[in-house]
Design an enzyme around this catalytic site. Structure first.
Site, PDB file in Angstrom:
ATOM      1  N   ASP A  46      -9.979 -55.759  34.896  1.00  0.00           N
ATOM      2  CA  ASP A  46     -11.340 -56.221  35.311  1.00  0.00           C
ATOM      3  C   ASP A  46     -12.349 -56.150  34.341  1.00  0.00           C
ATOM      4  O   ASP A  46     -12.625 -54.959  33.706  1.00  0.00           O
ATOM      5  CB  ASP A  46     -11.650 -55.400  36.528  1.00  0.00           C
ATOM      6  CG  ASP A  46     -12.859 -55.663  37.289  1.00  0.00           C
ATOM      7  OD1 ASP A  46     -12.822 -56.960  38.058  1.00  0.00           O
ATOM      8  OD2 ASP A  46     -13.905 -55.115  36.988  1.00  0.00           O
ATOM      9  N   TYR A  51     -20.647 -55.686  30.751  1.00  0.00           N
ATOM     10  CA  TYR A  51     -20.002 -54.568  30.127  1.00  0.00           C
ATOM     11  C   TYR A  51     -20.286 -54.555  28.601  1.00  0.00           C
ATOM     12  O   TYR A  51     -19.915 -53.536  28.066  1.00  0.00           O
ATOM     13  CB  TYR A  51     -18.496 -54.201  30.567  1.00  0.00           C
ATOM     14  CG  TYR A  51     -18.399 -54.135  32.050  1.00  0.00           C
ATOM     15  CD1 TYR A  51     -19.446 -54.097  32.962  1.00  0.00           C
ATOM     16  CD2 TYR A  51     -17.415 -54.447  32.461  1.00  0.00           C
ATOM     17  CE1 TYR A  51     -19.431 -53.858  34.297  1.00  0.00           C
ATOM     18  CE2 TYR A  51     -17.091 -54.444  34.072  1.00  0.00           C
ATOM     19  CZ  TYR A  51     -18.146 -54.126  34.787  1.00  0.00           C
ATOM     20  OH  TYR A  51     -17.997 -54.198  36.332  1.00  0.00           O
ATOM     21  N   LYS A  76     -16.958 -61.603  35.323  1.00  0.00           N
ATOM     22  CA  LYS A  76     -18.119 -61.633  36.374  1.00  0.00           C
ATOM     23  C   LYS A  76     -19.319 -62.460  35.631  1.00  0.00           C
ATOM     24  O   LYS A  76     -19.795 -62.092  34.493  1.00  0.00           O
ATOM     25  CB  LYS A  76     -18.579 -60.480  36.889  1.00  0.00           C
ATOM     26  CG  LYS A  76     -17.293 -59.595  37.280  1.00  0.00           C
ATOM     27  CD  LYS A  76     -17.767 -58.338  38.131  1.00  0.00           C
ATOM     28  CE  LYS A  76     -16.423 -57.414  37.969  1.00  0.00           C
ATOM     29  NZ  LYS A  76     -16.153 -56.581  37.024  1.00  0.00           N
ATOM     30  N   HIS A 107     -21.534 -61.811  39.713  1.00  0.00           N
ATOM     31  CA  HIS A 107     -21.602 -60.008  39.795  1.00  0.00           C
ATOM     32  C   HIS A 107     -22.529 -59.631  40.928  1.00  0.00           C
ATOM     33  O   HIS A 107     -21.904 -58.646  41.544  1.00  0.00           O
ATOM     34  CB  HIS A 107     -21.983 -59.684  38.450  1.00  0.00           C
ATOM     35  CG  HIS A 107     -21.458 -58.299  37.826  1.00  0.00           C
ATOM     36  ND1 HIS A 107     -21.138 -58.216  36.617  1.00  0.00           N
ATOM     37  CD2 HIS A 107     -21.278 -57.132  38.589  1.00  0.00           C
ATOM     38  CE1 HIS A 107     -20.846 -56.852  36.462  1.00  0.00           C
ATOM     39  NE2 HIS A 107     -20.999 -56.262  37.517  1.00  0.00           N
TER      40      HIS A 107
HETATM   41  N1  LIG Z   1     -18.820 -55.391  40.591  1.00  0.00           N
HETATM   42  C1  LIG Z   1     -19.454 -54.430  40.151  1.00  0.00           C
HETATM   43  O1  LIG Z   1     -20.777 -54.483  40.307  1.00  0.00           O
HETATM   44  C2  LIG Z   1     -18.928 -53.039  39.530  1.00  0.00           C
HETATM   45  C3  LIG Z   1     -19.515 -52.023  39.465  1.00  0.00           C
HETATM   46  C4  LIG Z   1     -18.813 -50.780  39.143  1.00  0.00           C
HETATM   47  C5  LIG Z   1     -17.475 -50.883  38.740  1.00  0.00           C
HETATM   48  N2  LIG Z   1     -16.901 -52.159  38.620  1.00  0.00           N
HETATM   49  C6  LIG Z   1     -15.350 -52.275  38.264  1.00  0.00           C
HETATM   50  O2  LIG Z   1     -14.907 -51.055  38.850  1.00  0.00           O
HETATM   51  C7  LIG Z   1     -14.070 -50.320  37.564  1.00  0.00           C
HETATM   52  C8  LIG Z   1     -13.834 -48.873  38.255  1.00  0.00           C
HETATM   53  O3  LIG Z   1     -15.216 -48.236  38.572  1.00  0.00           O
HETATM   54  P1  LIG Z   1     -16.005 -47.074  37.658  1.00  0.00           P
HETATM   55  O4  LIG Z   1     -15.961 -47.361  36.236  1.00  0.00           O
HETATM   56  O5  LIG Z   1     -17.417 -47.082  38.356  1.00  0.00           O
HETATM   57  O6  LIG Z   1     -15.359 -45.852  37.997  1.00  0.00           O
HETATM   58  P2  LIG Z   1     -13.914 -44.981  38.502  1.00  0.00           P
HETATM   59  O7  LIG Z   1     -12.702 -45.831  38.158  1.00  0.00           O
HETATM   60  O8  LIG Z   1     -14.132 -44.715  40.012  1.00  0.00           O
HETATM   61  O9  LIG Z   1     -14.086 -43.767  37.763  1.00  0.00           O
HETATM   62  C9  LIG Z   1     -14.013 -43.943  36.132  1.00  0.00           C
HETATM   63  C10 LIG Z   1     -14.036 -42.442  35.683  1.00  0.00           C
HETATM   64  O10 LIG Z   1     -13.094 -41.763  36.319  1.00  0.00           O
HETATM   65  C11 LIG Z   1     -12.406 -41.104  35.112  1.00  0.00           C
HETATM   66  N3  LIG Z   1     -11.027 -41.020  35.435  1.00  0.00           N
HETATM   67  C12 LIG Z   1     -10.372 -42.116  35.522  1.00  0.00           C
HETATM   68  N4  LIG Z   1      -8.811 -41.963  36.060  1.00  0.00           N
HETATM   69  C13 LIG Z   1      -8.953 -40.387  36.087  1.00  0.00           C
HETATM   70  C14 LIG Z   1      -7.969 -39.470  36.584  1.00  0.00           C
HETATM   71  N5  LIG Z   1      -6.727 -39.957  36.860  1.00  0.00           N
HETATM   72  N6  LIG Z   1      -8.297 -38.266  36.547  1.00  0.00           N
HETATM   73  C15 LIG Z   1      -9.548 -37.913  36.142  1.00  0.00           C
HETATM   74  N7  LIG Z   1     -10.383 -38.750  35.881  1.00  0.00           N
HETATM   75  C16 LIG Z   1     -10.122 -39.974  35.880  1.00  0.00           C
HETATM   76  C17 LIG Z   1     -12.554 -41.894  33.986  1.00  0.00           C
HETATM   77  O11 LIG Z   1     -12.529 -41.017  32.819  1.00  0.00           O
HETATM   78  P3  LIG Z   1     -11.917 -41.415  31.241  1.00  0.00           P
HETATM   79  O12 LIG Z   1     -11.950 -43.008  31.233  1.00  0.00           O
HETATM   80  O13 LIG Z   1     -12.517 -40.781  30.277  1.00  0.00           O
HETATM   81  O14 LIG Z   1     -10.420 -41.347  31.608  1.00  0.00           O
HETATM   82  C18 LIG Z   1     -14.038 -42.100  34.448  1.00  0.00           C
HETATM   83  O15 LIG Z   1     -15.049 -41.347  34.018  1.00  0.00           O
HETATM   84  C19 LIG Z   1     -15.072 -50.570  36.550  1.00  0.00           C
HETATM   85  O16 LIG Z   1     -14.586 -50.048  35.341  1.00  0.00           O
HETATM   86  C20 LIG Z   1     -15.385 -52.250  36.663  1.00  0.00           C
HETATM   87  O17 LIG Z   1     -14.300 -52.956  36.014  1.00  0.00           O
HETATM   88  C21 LIG Z   1     -17.533 -53.404  39.092  1.00  0.00           C
END
Ligand SMILES: NC(=O)c1ccc[n+]([C@@H]2O[C@H](COP(=O)([O-])OP(=O)(O)OC[C@H]3O[C@@H](n4cnc5c(N)ncnc54)[C@H](OP(=O)(O)O)[C@@H]3O)[C@@H](O)[C@H]2O)c1
Length: 309
Positions: A46, A51, A76, A107
């Site tokens: 994704d 980004y 996006k 997005h």
């Molecule tokens: N469409 C939109 O507007 C939108 C908005 C937000 C996000 N997104 C998409 O959704 C994805 C995921 O959301 P997000 O990045 O906000 O957050 P997330 O996946 O909920 O959390 C990411 C955080 O969790 C940590 N983490 C990951 N796996 C873990 C585990 N097994 N144990 C402990 N910590 C862990 C990561 O650290 P490390 O990386 O340091 O391991 C990072 O700090 C984004 O990357 C993006 O692709 C889209």
């Protein structure tokens, strides 16, 4: 029952149930993370222009050695590109070094007017975002439909679209969005949106499934209790929650061990799913990403009841 590994989009294409998120994955780390994930079995990435790391994501894809056609790539359209969807997509295709996407999303239902303050996040003289409130989102969607027909993206969809916004889009669409990617986790289960999207054949994708940076939802005592009961990590519970409910989930990590464990999905009991579904109603409701566009995007939990301002 074994949880599904893929879901079917309304185009008929299959989408892997778990994809690697790349938001806030630093340029130095993201190529390695993407290459590692693909070698480790992920087939879904994704990405997004905003980004700022799409060329490194593309590098990671090349480094993995996995053929392009085996990978499901999402990106996006950024807010400043609403009037020029084709150009927005072209920038992404060049950065990712691919001829097509598997899924292209709008997005945000928000058009930003570019000015000299910033190419991607322009602001007005008073510091507010330079949002064009008069922009008709149907204009953007009709251009997305052209992208779909051109084959440059095999599916199209939206992100951050609430029920009232989808109702507006529905008046003019000829292609139903394949996906709506939204913040989704037990603290923000979005039951109303889920029901609405299910009815229209729009697949939900869960972003920030762990609570975003630092994975704060993992330390919630109720989540930990369910994790202990099942003998798995809190991350596995939060990821499995979605797949068990027919929702794509996009955990982000640049840490190899976490990337590997985040693709493990277990089957959850009806009782565990009901407990997770009910946490928000029992006082834990919380949205973790609230970008300040300066107006109501129609989410029930956001600025009061679902409505368009
Ligand atoms: N469409 C939109 O507007 C939108 C908005 C937000 C996000 N997104 C998409 O959704 C994805 C995921 O959301 P997000 O990045 O906000 O957050 P997330 O996946 O909920 O959390 C990411 C955080 O969790 C940590 N983490 C990951 N796996 C873990 C585990 N097994 N144990 C402990 N910590 C862990 C990561 O650290 P490390 O990386 O340091 O391991 C990072 O700090 C984004 O990357 C993006 O692709 C889209």
């Amino acid at each position: 029952m074994t949880p599904p590994t893929h879901f079917k989009l309304n185009t008929g294409a299959l989408i892997p149930a778990v994809g690697l998120g790349t938001w806030k994955s630093e340029p130095g780390a993201v190529a390695k993370a993407v290459a590692y994930a693909l070698k480790d079995g992920y087939r879904h990435i994704d990405a997004a222009l905003i980004y700022g790391n799409e060329s490194e994501v593309g590098q990671g894809i090349r480094d993995s050695g996995v053929p392009r056609e085996e990978i499901f790539i999402t990106s996006k359209l950024w807010n400043t590109d609403h009037p020029n969807v084709k150009e927005g997509l072209q920038k992404t295709l060049e950065a990712l070094d691919t001829d097509y996407l598997d899924l292209y999303l709008i997005h945000w239902p928000v058009r930003l007017v570019p000015n000299q303050t910033s190419a991607l996040l322009p602001v007005n003289p008073d510091g507010t975002r330079s949002v064009d409130r008069s922009w008709d989102q149907n204009e953007t969607w009709l251009q997305m439909e052209e992208i779909y027909r051109s084959g440059k993206s095999k599916a199209i969809g939206v992100a951050n679209w609430s029920v009232p916004y989808l109702e507006e889009l529905r008046k003019k669409w000829t292609v139903v969005p394949a996906v709506n990617q939204v913040e989704l986790h037990p603290f923000l289960p979005q039951h109303e949106l889920r029901e609405f999207c299910d009815k229209l054949g729009i697949l939900l994708e869960a972003y920030s499934p762990l609570g975003s940076t630092g994975a704060p939802i993992m330390s919630d005592p109720d989540i930990q209790q369910i994790a202990e009961k099942n003998g798995v990590s809190a991350a596995t519970i939060l990821i499995s929650y979605h797949v068990n409910k027919g929702v794509v989930v996009l955990p982000k990590s640049v840490t190899e061990k976490r990337i590997s464990s985040n693709k493990e999905v277990i089957s959850l009991s009806k009782e565990d799913l009901a407990a997770l579904d009910g946490l928000a109603a029992r006082g834990k409701a919380k949205r973790l990403n609230t970008p300040l566009w300066g107006f109501d995007l129609g989410f029930a939990d956001w600025y009061g009841p679902a409505k368009l301002q």
